[in-house]
Enzyme design. Sequence first.
Site, short mmCIF file in Angstrom:
data_model
loop_
_atom_site.label_atom_id
_atom_site.label_comp_id
_atom_site.label_asym_id
_atom_site.label_seq_id
_atom_site.Cartn_x
_atom_site.Cartn_y
_atom_site.Cartn_z
N LYS A 54 27.48 33.65 58.03
CA LYS A 54 26.34 32.75 57.87
C LYS A 54 25.33 33.35 56.90
O LYS A 54 24.79 32.65 56.04
CB LYS A 54 25.69 32.47 59.24
CG LYS A 54 26.54 31.59 60.14
CD LYS A 54 25.98 31.48 61.56
CE LYS A 54 26.96 30.72 62.45
NZ LYS A 54 26.50 30.58 63.84
N GLN A 98 22.27 33.40 67.77
CA GLN A 98 23.72 33.39 67.93
C GLN A 98 24.12 33.54 69.41
O GLN A 98 23.64 34.42 70.11
CB GLN A 98 24.35 34.52 67.10
CG GLN A 98 25.87 34.52 67.09
CD GLN A 98 26.49 33.32 66.39
OE1 GLN A 98 25.92 32.76 65.46
NE2 GLN A 98 27.65 32.90 66.85
N ASP A 121 20.24 24.77 64.69
CA ASP A 121 21.49 24.65 65.47
C ASP A 121 21.50 23.38 66.30
O ASP A 121 22.55 22.98 66.83
CB ASP A 121 21.62 25.85 66.43
CG ASP A 121 22.63 26.88 65.94
OD1 ASP A 121 23.60 26.46 65.28
OD2 ASP A 121 22.44 28.07 66.21
N1 GUN Z 1 28.23 30.41 68.98
C1 GUN Z 1 29.35 29.67 68.75
N2 GUN Z 1 29.05 28.68 67.89
C2 GUN Z 1 27.75 28.79 67.59
C3 GUN Z 1 26.88 28.05 66.75
O1 GUN Z 1 27.23 27.06 66.11
N3 GUN Z 1 25.61 28.50 66.70
C4 GUN Z 1 25.18 29.56 67.40
N4 GUN Z 1 23.91 29.92 67.32
N5 GUN Z 1 25.96 30.27 68.19
C5 GUN Z 1 27.24 29.87 68.27
#
Ligand code: GUN
Length: 288
Positions: A54, A98, A121
Amino acid sequence: MTARIVDGKVLAERLNAETAVKAAAFTKAHGRAPGLAAVLVGEDPASEVYVRRKVKATVAAGMVSIEHKLPAETPEAEILALVHRLNDDPKVDGILFQLPVPKHIDAGRVIDAIDPDKDVDGFHVVNAGRLAVGFDGFVPCTALGCMLLIGEAGTRLEGAEAVVVGRSNLVGKPVSQLLLRRHATVTMAHSRTRDLASVCRRADVLIAAVGRPRMIQADWIKPGATVIDVGISRIEEGGRRRLVGDVAYDGAVQVAGAITPVPGGVGPMTIACLLQNTLRAAERRSGT
Ligand code: GUN
């Protein structure tokens, strides 16, 4: 006939190139680039890989990445204080917390502390509510990615039978809302669904988001269906470690009309949609 392979990597690259152009225009207009803060607590190896990807994609799109890597034992109060600082920081447009997090942290409480207008998110209850009632807000990136892949497959959704296997807040629930918005007839199936195979066989569009490697068999798929595989599990096979989805791909590809591969399907799209959401957060916050 084998299924059309819907390549998420190629589509994500195209979207990221578009986002980069728009991010450059934002930077020119506002004298600063859109900023995404990524918060990672602990050393979960998969999360480290995801956050690294990311961050890399954010920078490649000409946006600013603000990374906060915290030790696993960081107290929740400290994480909440960091979130409040990021909420107040005008250079931060998006906040990514995350998941999963170590057990002593209540993820819900942390997400609840994020400013909904920086919640790229789309996990905050305010954004979940906006999605449920059809208001403008942030939609979870993986769910958005699934919809773009269905669009790429050329699948008509109006009146179609869509079956979503998995009811998580991250994917199952939001993607069901998006399918409903596009006038599909949506069934949400899960681990307690009776005769899951028959339910799946009804689907013109099948979204697999359960996190169980190869659970969905070829004979659960309606011939010609569009299959979106959100799962990504690490398994050991023939002495090798490999990534597999929720769908038994080798058989499914013989039956489906279109299918996403794992890896290279939904994964890159999640990141592309995160960048889009971050750019949108920056534009919204600056009033453009
Ligand atoms: N953990 C698994 N998928 C995601 C996501 O799309 N965003 C975040 N913040 N954590 C995750």
